[in-house]
Write a protein that holds these residues in place. Structure first.
Motif, PDB file in Angstrom:
ATOM      1  N   PRO A   1      -6.759  -4.889  -2.992  1.00  0.00           N
ATOM      2  CA  PRO A   1      -5.880  -5.370  -1.918  1.00  0.00           C
ATOM      3  C   PRO A   1      -6.306  -6.750  -1.429  1.00  0.00           C
ATOM      4  O   PRO A   1      -7.499  -7.109  -1.469  1.00  0.00           O
ATOM      5  CB  PRO A   1      -6.061  -4.316  -0.808  1.00  0.00           C
ATOM      6  CG  PRO A   1      -6.630  -3.112  -1.492  1.00  0.00           C
ATOM      7  CD  PRO A   1      -7.444  -3.634  -2.633  1.00  0.00           C
TER       8      PRO A   1
ATOM      9  N   SER B   1       0.827  -1.210   0.000  1.00  0.00           N
ATOM     10  CA  SER B   1       0.000   0.000   0.000  1.00  0.00           C
ATOM     11  C   SER B   1       0.861   1.259   0.000  1.00  0.00           C
ATOM     12  O   SER B   1       0.509   2.264  -0.615  1.00  0.00           O
ATOM     13  CB  SER B   1      -0.948   0.008   1.203  1.00  0.00           C
ATOM     14  OG  SER B   1      -0.217  -0.005   2.420  1.00  0.00           O
ATOM     15  N   ARG B   2       2.011   1.228   0.658  1.00  0.00           N
ATOM     16  CA  ARG B   2       2.884   2.393   0.751  1.00  0.00           C
ATOM     17  C   ARG B   2       3.964   2.404  -0.333  1.00  0.00           C
ATOM     18  O   ARG B   2       4.675   3.382  -0.502  1.00  0.00           O
ATOM     19  CB  ARG B   2       3.538   2.445   2.137  1.00  0.00           C
ATOM     20  CG  ARG B   2       2.531   2.639   3.267  1.00  0.00           C
ATOM     21  CD  ARG B   2       3.144   2.322   4.626  1.00  0.00           C
ATOM     22  NE  ARG B   2       4.263   3.219   4.918  1.00  0.00           N
ATOM     23  CZ  ARG B   2       5.423   2.823   5.422  1.00  0.00           C
ATOM     24  NH1 ARG B   2       5.631   1.537   5.687  1.00  0.00           N
ATOM     25  NH2 ARG B   2       6.383   3.683   5.668  1.00  0.00           N
TER      26      ARG B   2
END
Length: 464
Positions: A267, A188-189
């Motif tokens: 995700p 996600s980052r």
């Protein structure tokens, strides 16, 4: 006149190969070798990195001397989840530990207790809890169990990047290796996970270099654009991405049947992680959602049992043709409920409880085995198909050549176009394609992938 080629080293667990591939992506030279394993300090079997290193250097010398070929560039693909550790002088200072080596349970528990638990770490890193198959966990183990060795490590290079380093002398990390169930990368980052920074692991990791770029290597007065290597699963996907723009999933079959969906960007959920889903990063850095099923292994074990009972050769299943009448009879017998699936293991395990004497012939028993596997495969593939507009399924590897598997898979996905697909040496071709612009002036060929179409009626097939 010499043929312009790229040299690709393709390092598998069993076979080590070097290919020369021409500008039309035809393999024009191949050499392979196999090495006996050695052991690590615990007596566990592992790759002999010294032998591999010697073979690499000798093979490079040989291919550069071959008459009739002009090597324009080089690249590499290898199996993943494996680090090679070098000191400040560039020397290997530790075994190439086997990713199947048991992981210390107490240390694993300590790690997850420290960093928020298995579910949180797995969700962030798109990596199920897999012990040493999470290659970042090897560095964590070395730090706490072998601190002197850990301190001596200058860089830990994933195997593709070590193979490249042998030729380039330059140390890099590659996103396809980092993004392969390592528990190093926060999806996600889009950077290393917090734990990697907090433990100081990031200091042991070389700078990230683009997978589709090259470094220039001077050898014998010539300069060669050279890639930094790719993880083999990601490399094998590249020919499909190069040839097809319409959304698809690829079921790569071998010991594991891995369904790869490059068009699913959602995700991973905790439920998917618990059912052996994960994400890879393809060579542009985009996530590829995947699910795994141990179906090839199950097929191997059960065909051994059938061969023994029916007194036929181990590979007798290769002679079995798809028979819809057998399928209809078995389905009416309701030996397995194809609609009630608790989890993907249920139907793989179901066949173990069946007595071969229940079947009139090997062919009947084998069709039942494949019916069980397909139920599990449908569930596993469905995990990464959900909420996508994919209409095509490609199958490569061993099961793509199995007519019973392919007909039953087509029947299991009646709304899909199901193809047996083949790319000769897909990982090597993928590694060559990744740096196409640096060595090949020709356009990408449109015929990299050979397809055979299986219709959902499961009775006819067309050649494409």
């Amino acid at each position: 006149m010499s043929s312009s080629v790229i040299a690709v080293f393709d390092i598998g667990k069993t076979n080590k190969k070097v290919f020369l591939i021409d500008e039309h992506y035809k393999i024009v030279y191949e050499k392979s070798a196999q090495f006996a394993e050695t052991t690590d300090e615990d007596g566990d079997a592992c790759e002999d990195i010294a032998l591999l290193t010697t073979w690499m250097r000798q093979s490079l010398h040989e291919i550069l001397q071959l008459p009739g070929f002009e090597v324009k560039a080089m690249n590499f693909s290898t199996y993943g989840a494996s680090f090679v550790h070098i000191n400040g002088a560039g020397e290997v200072i530790a075994p190439l530990y086997n990713y199947l080596k048991p992981y210390p349970k107490a240390l694993q528990q300590t790690f997850y207790n420290t960093y928020g638990g298995e579910v949180a770490v797995s969700a962030a890193t798109a990596s199920p809890v897999l012990g040493h198959l999470n290659s970042g966990m090897l560095l964590y183990r070395l730090k706490y169990e072998h601190p002197r060795l850990y301190e001596a490590i200058h860089y830990s290079l994933h195997l593709p990047q070590y193979i490249s380093y042998l030729i380039t002398g330059q140390v890099y990390s590659d996103i396809t290796s980092i993004g392969c169930h390592t528990q190093l990368w926060d999806f996600s980052r889009q950077q290393y996970h917090t734990w990697v920074q907090q433990e100081g692991i990031s200091e042991k990791l070389a700078p990230i270099f683009p997978s589709n770029e090259v470094v220039q290597v001077s050898l014998n007065g010539r300069t060669y654009p050279t890639g930094i290597g790719l993880h083999d699963s990601s490399a094998a996907l590249i020919p499909y991405l190069a040839n097809f723009s319409e959304p698809f999933v690829l079921i790569s079959t071998g010991t594991w049947c891995i369904t790869l969906n490059p068009f699913n960007q959602t995700p991973l959920t905790s439920a998917e992680l618990q059912q052996d889903c994960l994400c890879y990063l393809e060579y542009h850095g985009k996530p590829v959602k995947a699910s795994r099923l141990f179906a090839g292994n199950e097929h191997e074990q059960q065909t051994k049992k059938l061969a023994e009972y029916f007194n036929v050769p181990l590979d007798f299943y290769k002679t079995v043709e798809f028979d819809p009448a057998i399928v209809s009879r078995l389905q009416k017998a309701q030996l397995i409920n194809n609609t009630s699936i608790a989890n993907t293991d249920t139907n793989l395990l179901f066949f173990k409880s069946l007595d071969p004497s229940q079947f009139a012939s090997y062919e009947d028993a084998y069709h039942q085995l494949l019916l069980n596997i397909i139920v599990a495969q449908k569930y596993s593939t469905g995990l990464v198909l959900d909420n996508t507009n994919v209409k095509r399924i490609f199958v490569d590897g061993g099961f793509s050549k199995n007519p019973v598997f392919m007909h039953l898979l087509a029947a299991a996905f009646p709304g899909m176009e199901v193809y047996a697909a083949s790319v000769a040496q897909a990982t090597a071709i993928g590694a060559a394609l990744a740096i196409h612009k640096h060595w090949n002036h020709l356009p990408l060929p449109g015929d990299l992938v050979a397809l055979k179409y299986y219709v959902s009626a499961a009775v006819t097939e067309e050649e494409y």
